[in-house]
Design an enzyme around this catalytic site. Structure first.
Site, PDB file in Angstrom:
ATOM      1  N   GLU A   1     -99.100  26.877  11.525  1.00 55.00           N
ATOM      2  CA  GLU A   1     -98.144  27.738  10.831  1.00 55.00           C
ATOM      3  C   GLU A   1     -98.810  28.574   9.739  1.00 55.00           C
ATOM      4  O   GLU A   1     -98.369  29.693   9.459  1.00 55.00           O
ATOM      5  CB  GLU A   1     -97.032  26.893  10.202  1.00 55.00           C
ATOM      6  CG  GLU A   1     -96.021  27.727   9.430  1.00 55.00           C
ATOM      7  CD  GLU A   1     -94.967  26.884   8.738  1.00 55.00           C
ATOM      8  OE1 GLU A   1     -93.774  27.211   8.891  1.00 55.00           O
ATOM      9  OE2 GLU A   1     -95.321  25.923   8.046  1.00 55.00           O
ATOM     10  N   ASP A   2     -99.862  28.038   9.137  1.00 59.14           N
ATOM     11  CA  ASP A   2    -100.479  28.720   8.006  1.00 59.14           C
ATOM     12  C   ASP A   2    -101.254  29.963   8.401  1.00 59.14           C
ATOM     13  O   ASP A   2    -101.644  30.747   7.531  1.00 59.14           O
ATOM     14  CB  ASP A   2    -101.414  27.763   7.254  1.00 59.14           C
ATOM     15  CG  ASP A   2    -100.662  26.652   6.561  1.00 59.14           C
ATOM     16  OD1 ASP A   2     -99.561  26.917   6.049  1.00 59.14           O
ATOM     17  OD2 ASP A   2    -101.173  25.519   6.546  1.00 59.14           O
TER      18      ASP A   2
ATOM     19  N   LEU B   1    -108.010  19.047   3.932  1.00 63.37           N
ATOM     20  CA  LEU B   1    -107.919  19.269   2.494  1.00 63.37           C
ATOM     21  C   LEU B   1    -106.692  18.573   1.906  1.00 63.37           C
ATOM     22  O   LEU B   1    -105.644  18.493   2.552  1.00 63.37           O
ATOM     23  CB  LEU B   1    -107.831  20.773   2.205  1.00 63.37           C
ATOM     24  CG  LEU B   1    -109.018  21.629   2.648  1.00 63.37           C
ATOM     25  CD1 LEU B   1    -108.703  23.095   2.419  1.00 63.37           C
ATOM     26  CD2 LEU B   1    -110.283  21.228   1.899  1.00 63.37           C
TER      27      LEU B   1
ATOM     28  N   HIS C   1     -97.364  23.954  -0.297  1.00 63.02           N
ATOM     29  CA  HIS C   1     -96.757  25.172   0.237  1.00 63.02           C
ATOM     30  C   HIS C   1     -95.269  25.193  -0.065  1.00 63.02           C
ATOM     31  O   HIS C   1     -94.656  24.137  -0.258  1.00 63.02           O
ATOM     32  CB  HIS C   1     -96.945  25.247   1.764  1.00 63.02           C
ATOM     33  CG  HIS C   1     -98.350  25.498   2.203  1.00 63.02           C
ATOM     34  ND1 HIS C   1     -99.008  24.672   3.094  1.00 63.02           N
ATOM     35  CD2 HIS C   1     -99.229  26.476   1.879  1.00 63.02           C
ATOM     36  CE1 HIS C   1    -100.233  25.142   3.299  1.00 63.02           C
ATOM     37  NE2 HIS C   1    -100.388  26.231   2.580  1.00 63.02           N
TER      38      HIS C   1
ATOM     39  N   ARG D   1    -110.384  27.307   5.488  1.00 62.83           N
ATOM     40  CA  ARG D   1    -109.396  27.530   6.535  1.00 62.83           C
ATOM     41  C   ARG D   1    -109.409  28.954   7.088  1.00 62.83           C
ATOM     42  O   ARG D   1    -108.718  29.240   8.065  1.00 62.83           O
ATOM     43  CB  ARG D   1    -107.998  27.179   6.009  1.00 62.83           C
ATOM     44  CG  ARG D   1    -107.877  25.711   5.565  1.00 62.83           C
ATOM     45  CD  ARG D   1    -106.445  25.272   5.487  1.00 62.83           C
ATOM     46  NE  ARG D   1    -105.817  25.355   6.799  1.00 62.83           N
ATOM     47  CZ  ARG D   1    -104.495  25.210   6.997  1.00 62.83           C
ATOM     48  NH1 ARG D   1    -103.695  24.980   5.974  1.00 62.83           N
ATOM     49  NH2 ARG D   1    -103.995  25.296   8.220  1.00 62.83           N
TER      50      ARG D   1
ATOM     51  N   ARG E   1    -101.707  28.424  -2.580  1.00 60.47           N
ATOM     52  CA  ARG E   1    -102.646  29.101  -1.679  1.00 60.47           C
ATOM     53  C   ARG E   1    -102.342  30.597  -1.528  1.00 60.47           C
ATOM     54  O   ARG E   1    -103.150  31.344  -0.990  1.00 60.47           O
ATOM     55  CB  ARG E   1    -102.605  28.426  -0.309  1.00 60.47           C
ATOM     56  CG  ARG E   1    -103.014  26.951  -0.315  1.00 60.47           C
ATOM     57  CD  ARG E   1    -104.511  26.771  -0.214  1.00 60.47           C
ATOM     58  NE  ARG E   1    -104.916  25.382  -0.310  1.00 60.47           N
ATOM     59  CZ  ARG E   1    -104.937  24.522   0.703  1.00 60.47           C
ATOM     60  NH1 ARG E   1    -104.557  24.913   1.911  1.00 60.47           N
ATOM     61  NH2 ARG E   1    -105.340  23.282   0.522  1.00 60.47           N
TER      62      ARG E   1
ATOM     63  N   ASP F   1    -108.132  21.183   9.346  1.00 60.35           N
ATOM     64  CA  ASP F   1    -106.709  21.473   9.136  1.00 60.35           C
ATOM     65  C   ASP F   1    -106.109  22.371  10.210  1.00 60.35           C
ATOM     66  O   ASP F   1    -104.965  22.822  10.068  1.00 60.35           O
ATOM     67  CB  ASP F   1    -106.514  22.135   7.765  1.00 60.35           C
ATOM     68  CG  ASP F   1    -106.670  21.168   6.617  1.00 60.35           C
ATOM     69  OD1 ASP F   1    -105.926  20.168   6.586  1.00 60.35           O
ATOM     70  OD2 ASP F   1    -107.523  21.403   5.735  1.00 60.35           O
TER      71      ASP F   1
ATOM     72  N   CYS G   1     -95.279  22.684   9.781  1.00 58.62           N
ATOM     73  CA  CYS G   1     -96.679  23.116   9.787  1.00 58.62           C
ATOM     74  C   CYS G   1     -97.285  23.186  11.175  1.00 58.62           C
ATOM     75  O   CYS G   1     -98.271  23.898  11.389  1.00 58.62           O
ATOM     76  CB  CYS G   1     -97.541  22.156   8.963  1.00 58.62           C
ATOM     77  SG  CYS G   1     -96.996  21.813   7.304  1.00 58.62           S
TER      78      CYS G   1
END
Length: 254
Positions: A66-67, A18, A162, A86, A132, A61, A247
């Site tokens: 980390e997300d 993305l 982010h 995601r 997000r 992704d 990330c």
């Protein structure tokens, strides 16, 4: 200090990741895999153990592990990503953290939270709002972390994907950012403006060492002039996808 980090191999569909603030340009997936190997090797060379989250080849992704979670002390808060594409990424991370003995809680619907929106330093947790992550996600995170003594602060975010795409913190607590992409630098004191966007992204390896991208040589010199030791790795293919050094791992400290 406990030096372990979760990492996740890039998906073969990485180039389909993305994009929010950047125009799409070709991504060399083979080069990205070599750069990921270099990132992991750099962590190993600095005495960090890496633990691989099961790959998610159908999630472009998923390398940006980390997300998927926020780890604070012995608590793992499993994220609820703001992009529906995601959301499946969190399952493997949760299984891995449970296997490591962490207590696990979740961000629940309708709240959303991406781990890349969370910057932690010395008991303060800043959370980027406007991309997000939403207010409901922040409030749930604050409730989960309150028993651990953390103070959670919302930060406006409109110019980058982010919060940690805009700012990170040096070992002494100085928050660094590329000022053009920081909505409100006055949130932090001290705040240090850096001359290159990739220079705003550092991973703390120890009290004197940071990991950063080779794409920011002027910022590297600035950090070295402050007495820091810098480990630099190539991140070009991930930077094309709004990614950076933070990330690609979830650092487990304790």
């Amino acid at each position: 200090m406990n030096r372990r980090a979760l990492v996740r191999r890039p998906s073969p569909r990485l180039a389909e990741g993305l994009l929010t603030h950047l125009e799409r340009v070709p991504v060399d997936v083979d080069l990205a895999l070599r750069q990921w190997d270099g990132y992991v090797a750099a962590l190993h060379a600095e005495g960090w153990e890496t633990i691989e989250v099961p790959p998610a080849p159908d999630c472009p992704d998923s390398v940006f592990v980390e997300d998927t979670a926020v780890v604070y002390g012995d608590l793992a808060v499993v994220a609820r990503p703001g992009a529906d594409e995601r959301k499946p990424e969190t399952t493997g991370t949760e299984e891995t953290l449970r296997g490591l003995g962490y207590r696990v809680v979740h961000i629940e619907a309708p709240g959303t939270l991406d781990g890349g929106d969370v910057l932690k330093h010395d008991g303060v947790v800043w959370v980027g709002l406007g991309g997000r992550t939403d207010r409901a996600g922040l409030d749930q995170l604050a409730a989960h972390l309150a028993p651990l003594g953390a103070r959670v602060v919302g930060v406006p975010l409109t110019k980058v994907l982010h919060l940690k795409s805009a700012v990170t913190a040096l070992p002494d607590g100085t928050v660094v950012g590329f000022e053009e992409l920081v909505d409100d630098p006055t949130v932090w004191s001290p705040f240090l403006a850096v001359p290159e966007e990739p220079g705003a992204h550092v991973v703390l390896l120890d009290a004197d060492t940071v990991l950063m991208s080779t794409s920011a040589p002027e910022t590297r010199a600035l950090y070295e002039a402050r007495g820091l030791r810098v480990v630099a790795v190539d991140m070009t293919e991930f930077e094309k996808l709004e990614g950076c050094v933070t990330c690609l791992s979830v650092r487990l400290r304790g």
